[in-house]
Design an enzyme around this catalytic site. Structure first.
Site, PDB file in Angstrom:
ATOM      1  N   GLU A  88       0.682  -1.296  -0.092  1.00 45.04           N
ATOM      2  CA  GLU A  88      -0.136   0.062  -0.014  1.00 45.04           C
ATOM      3  C   GLU A  88       0.786   1.135  -0.161  1.00 45.04           C
ATOM      4  O   GLU A  88       0.491   2.533  -0.457  1.00 45.04           O
ATOM      5  CB  GLU A  88      -0.899   0.079   1.274  1.00 45.04           C
ATOM      6  CG  GLU A  88      -2.072  -0.920   1.187  1.00 45.04           C
ATOM      7  CD  GLU A  88      -1.624  -2.242   1.716  1.00 45.04           C
ATOM      8  OE1 GLU A  88      -2.939  -3.020   1.861  1.00 45.04           O
ATOM      9  OE2 GLU A  88      -0.636  -2.554   2.082  1.00 45.04           O
ATOM     10  N   PHE A 159     -10.801  -6.807  14.698  1.00 45.74           N
ATOM     11  CA  PHE A 159      -9.803  -7.340  13.839  1.00 45.74           C
ATOM     12  C   PHE A 159      -9.435  -6.102  12.929  1.00 45.74           C
ATOM     13  O   PHE A 159     -10.313  -5.693  12.141  1.00 45.74           O
ATOM     14  CB  PHE A 159     -10.142  -8.575  13.129  1.00 45.74           C
ATOM     15  CG  PHE A 159      -9.142  -9.327  12.061  1.00 45.74           C
ATOM     16  CD1 PHE A 159      -7.935  -9.568  12.569  1.00 45.74           C
ATOM     17  CD2 PHE A 159      -9.782  -9.201  10.839  1.00 45.74           C
ATOM     18  CE1 PHE A 159      -7.139 -10.066  11.442  1.00 45.74           C
ATOM     19  CE2 PHE A 159      -8.766  -9.554   9.791  1.00 45.74           C
ATOM     20  CZ  PHE A 159      -7.562 -10.243  10.231  1.00 45.74           C
ATOM     21  N   GLN A 160      -8.241  -5.854  12.489  1.00 47.64           N
ATOM     22  CA  GLN A 160      -7.883  -4.884  11.570  1.00 47.64           C
ATOM     23  C   GLN A 160      -8.470  -3.512  11.691  1.00 47.64           C
ATOM     24  O   GLN A 160      -8.623  -2.856  10.805  1.00 47.64           O
ATOM     25  CB  GLN A 160      -7.892  -5.525  10.259  1.00 47.64           C
ATOM     26  CG  GLN A 160      -6.976  -6.483   9.664  1.00 47.64           C
ATOM     27  CD  GLN A 160      -6.900  -6.996   8.322  1.00 47.64           C
ATOM     28  OE1 GLN A 160      -8.089  -6.751   7.469  1.00 47.64           O
ATOM     29  NE2 GLN A 160      -5.966  -7.379   8.074  1.00 47.64           N
ATOM     30  N   LYS A 209     -17.099  -0.125   7.077  1.00 42.07           N
ATOM     31  CA  LYS A 209     -17.524  -1.188   5.957  1.00 42.07           C
ATOM     32  C   LYS A 209     -19.026  -1.030   5.846  1.00 42.07           C
ATOM     33  O   LYS A 209     -19.702  -1.241   4.773  1.00 42.07           O
ATOM     34  CB  LYS A 209     -17.095  -2.531   6.359  1.00 42.07           C
ATOM     35  CG  LYS A 209     -17.270  -3.565   5.464  1.00 42.07           C
ATOM     36  CD  LYS A 209     -16.811  -5.095   5.957  1.00 42.07           C
ATOM     37  CE  LYS A 209     -17.049  -6.052   4.895  1.00 42.07           C
ATOM     38  NZ  LYS A 209     -16.386  -7.389   5.332  1.00 42.07           N
ATOM     39  N   MET A 522      24.704   7.807   1.482  1.00 45.01           N
ATOM     40  CA  MET A 522      24.651   9.314   2.202  1.00 45.01           C
ATOM     41  C   MET A 522      25.057   9.034   3.967  1.00 45.01           C
ATOM     42  O   MET A 522      25.686   9.839   4.202  1.00 45.01           O
ATOM     43  CB  MET A 522      23.374   9.726   2.145  1.00 45.01           C
ATOM     44  CG  MET A 522      23.345  11.253   2.300  1.00 45.01           C
ATOM     45  SD  MET A 522      24.304  12.492   1.529  1.00 45.01           S
ATOM     46  CE  MET A 522      23.395  12.510   0.171  1.00 45.01           C
TER      47      MET A 522
END
Length: 632
Positions: A88, A159-160, A209, A522
């Site tokens: 993502e 969940f999530q 949702k 760097m």
């Protein structure tokens, strides 16, 4: 049957009239109605229809549990081309690169292209955070849409579940948590308006949702927004414009510092006209690169931490700094207290919060850069201007005294500037260069001559390693007419290389220049110079065979280890019609100079040494610097 007016509105993508619970059917990719009395769409379809109304054509994302209802209806909207990413974070970076590259088309603010990305709840949303923050720091118009757990589960540690709204508040221009689907059209209209107007930036929209699944009355997409508290200043105060004009007329040693605001405003032509009329040399910030053509006689290149010595000296010794569309950050200005000590400062920016935030300002001008320059240029009286030729001659003398390092054509090792110069030769300066973060980022800024707007894209404010590959994919999709080069290091490439799958599947013809020195270059350079050469956890030896890796994704690849191989390998990659990779095995311990050390002023810039010289730096044997970026 729908009446003629409503049917015509539907054909044009409008939503006048409404449909009852009667079924919808698809015709030529457009919702058609059988009953016009009440139209009902679930939240997922309302989002998609809103995106269509906004003119969105490309979305980057990855599905998951909570956002599945949105993906379920995506096939009903063939106007929306969805690109399946492999992580993502890369969806946000692709949307970022897409929006930036499209900015070259110079659209008015209200018509700016906005990058769009999707993410599901929990880890899907949090994976977007780095990309959203990157867009926030670099003022990129972006709308990130995420799904969350159902309303009934909010706050239960489901969940999530993650409070992504709370997480993104500090890194967005605005965010929304939409708990009622009736608000979706208004919210999305506001989100796109906020993302692309004023100082652009990312807007986040989070939708539970159950809101995606529930049907709501659709009363059409709003034609305008009602945000009385949001009124960005576009047209400047003429009193301040006139005051700036008088300073410009009196200045003997003026410089213009052009930031990304010139690009965001589409004001590159206005800047050129202003510089030519006032005979004022122009330098850019890192993100401002390509806002002023570098082949112009008044172009100086870029200033700052690894900017050219003559640019940094010019600012340090100037008597007037005209700062245009830049946020006066530490990488461009060095030690704030030591910035342009002899100069009056005119600061032009659309965001009033940036003016005077870091550096003192004598004349603040709030407004869109294009509008300001359009009004400032005629206010300056040509006959009142001072003679700037001696000043330009002085800068030219500094430029000749501290030129870019010259490399023989038969060096025993391959150096990064040689690669960038070879790409410039092969592309004739007509490519879009998307650079990652690190030494190669600075070499790409220094050694490619940028002529066209938005031809150099990079992560400036956040400095996100792994940015360039996904951003280059987005840039190429926005500008299929341009050749796009992803310039990256081996450390950056390993962070997002999984997006090679997107390049391969969609045959995105990005050319990847992988500058492999097997170091976090760097960081190694700073440890070498400022930490007594105590190299800790920077050695990337043991990386993959990048030729085999490319082949595993079905992408052709070449390897170059000597300067005399550059032209042939680059030519072969350019001749291939699809994606291609060249691994350049470059010198492991090459350093980037010039260098303004943290806590020092631009006038204390450390110049480079000739290729032949043994580099002996005064600070090479010193311990850690007692000064850091917080020392102003």
């Amino acid at each position: 049957m729908a009446d003629d007016n409503t049917a015509e509105s539907q054909k044009q993508g409008g939503t006048a009239g409404s449909i009852q619970t009667s079924p919808l059917y698809r015709e030529a990719g457009i919702f058609c109605v059988k009953d016009v009395q009440l139209m009902r769409l679930n939240g997922a379809r309302a989002i998609c229809q809103s995106l269509v109304e906004e003119g969105v054509s490309t979305i980057f994302g990855l599905p998951g549990g909570a956002i599945m209802p949105l993906y379920d209806v995506l096939p009903e909207f063939p106007q929306l081309n969805h690109i399946l990413v492999r992580h993502e974070q890369c969806a946000a970076h692709m949307a970022d690169g897409y929006a930036r590259a499209a900015g070259a088309l110079k659209k008015p603010q209200e018509q700016r292209t906005v990058g769009v990305c999707f993410g599901t709840s929990g880890p899907g949303a949090t994976n977007l955070v780095t990309g959203i923050c990157n867009a926030h720091m670099d003022s990129v118009p972006l709308v990130a849409i995420t799904a969350n757990v159902p309303n009934s589960m909010i706050g239960t540690d489901a969940f999530q579940e993650a409070d992504i709204t709370g997480i993104t508040i500090p890194i967005t221009k605005q965010n929304y948590f939409v708990r009622n689907g009736k608000d979706l059209p208004r919210v999305l209209k506001e989100a796109f308006h906020l993302a692309k107007t004023g100082r652009p930036g990312p807007v986040h929209v989070d939708v539970p949702k159950d809101v995606l699944l529930t049907d709501y009355d659709w009363n059409g997409y709003p034609g305008q927004v009602d945000l009385p508290g949001y009124q960005p200043t576009i047209v400047p105060n003429m009193r301040q414009v006139k005051e700036a004009a008088r300073l410009i007329e009196r200045a003997h040693r003026p410089v213009i510092i052009a930031g990304q605001g010139v690009l965001l405003s589409g004001a590159w032509e206005e800047l050129r006209a202003f510089a030519e009329k006032t005979n004022t040399p122009v330098m850019t910030t890192l993100l401002g690169i390509s806002g002023f053509p570098e082949n112009h006689p008044l172009s100086l290149g870029f200033l700052g931490m690894h900017g050219w010595v003559h640019c940094n000296y010019a600012v340090h010794h100037s008597d007037l700094v005209i700062s245009i569309g830049m946020r006066m950050d530490d990488r461009a200005c060095g030690k704030f207290a030591g910035f342009a000590p002899q100069a009056k400062i005119v600061h032009i920016d659309i965001d009033p919060a940036e003016i005077g935030k870091n550096v003192r300002v004598d004349v603040p001008i709030v407004g869109d850069v294009g509008h300001v320059l359009t009004r400032l240029e005629p206010e300056v009286q040509s006959e009142s201007l001072q003679d700037h030729d001696p000043w330009i001659a002085q800068i030219r003398e500094w430029r000749e005294q501290y030129p870019p390092k010259k490399y023989p054509s038969d060096t025993p090792e391959l150096y990064q500037p040689q690669v960038i110069q070879a790409i410039h030769r092969a592309t004739r300066g007509n490519a879009v260069i998307v650079a990652d973060v690190g030494q190669h980022q600075m070499f790409a800024a220094q050694h490619y001559e940028y002529i066209e707007p938005y031809s150099y894209l990079t992560s400036g404010g956040l400095g996100t390693m792994g940015y360039s590959l996904p951003a280059a994919i987005g840039a190429q999709m926005a500008r299929p007419d341009k050749q796009v080069w992803c310039v990256t290091g081996d450390g950056c490439f390993q962070m997002t290389l999984q997006e090679l799958a997107v390049m391969a599947i969609h045959r995105v013809p990005v050319k990847i220049a992988l500058l492999n020195n097997e170091y976090l270059g760097m960081v190694r350079q700073q440890q070498q110079v400022q930490y007594r050469g105590n190299l800790v956890e920077v050695d990337l030896a043991g990386g993959p065979d990048y030729i085999k890796l490319a082949q595993a994704y079905g992408v052709p690849a070449w390897r170059a280890t000597q300067p005399d191989q550059l032209d042939d390998t680059i030519g072969a990659a350019m001749a291939y019609p699809g994606p291609a990779i060249i691994e350049f095995r470059v010198a492991r311990t090459e350093d980037v100079y010039p260098w303004v050390l943290s806590g020092t002023s631009l006038g204390e810039v450390l110049p480079d040494t000739p290729y032949e010289s043994a580099r002996e730096r005064a600070l090479a044997a010193a311990g850690p610097s007692p000064k850091d970026g917080s020392d102003r």
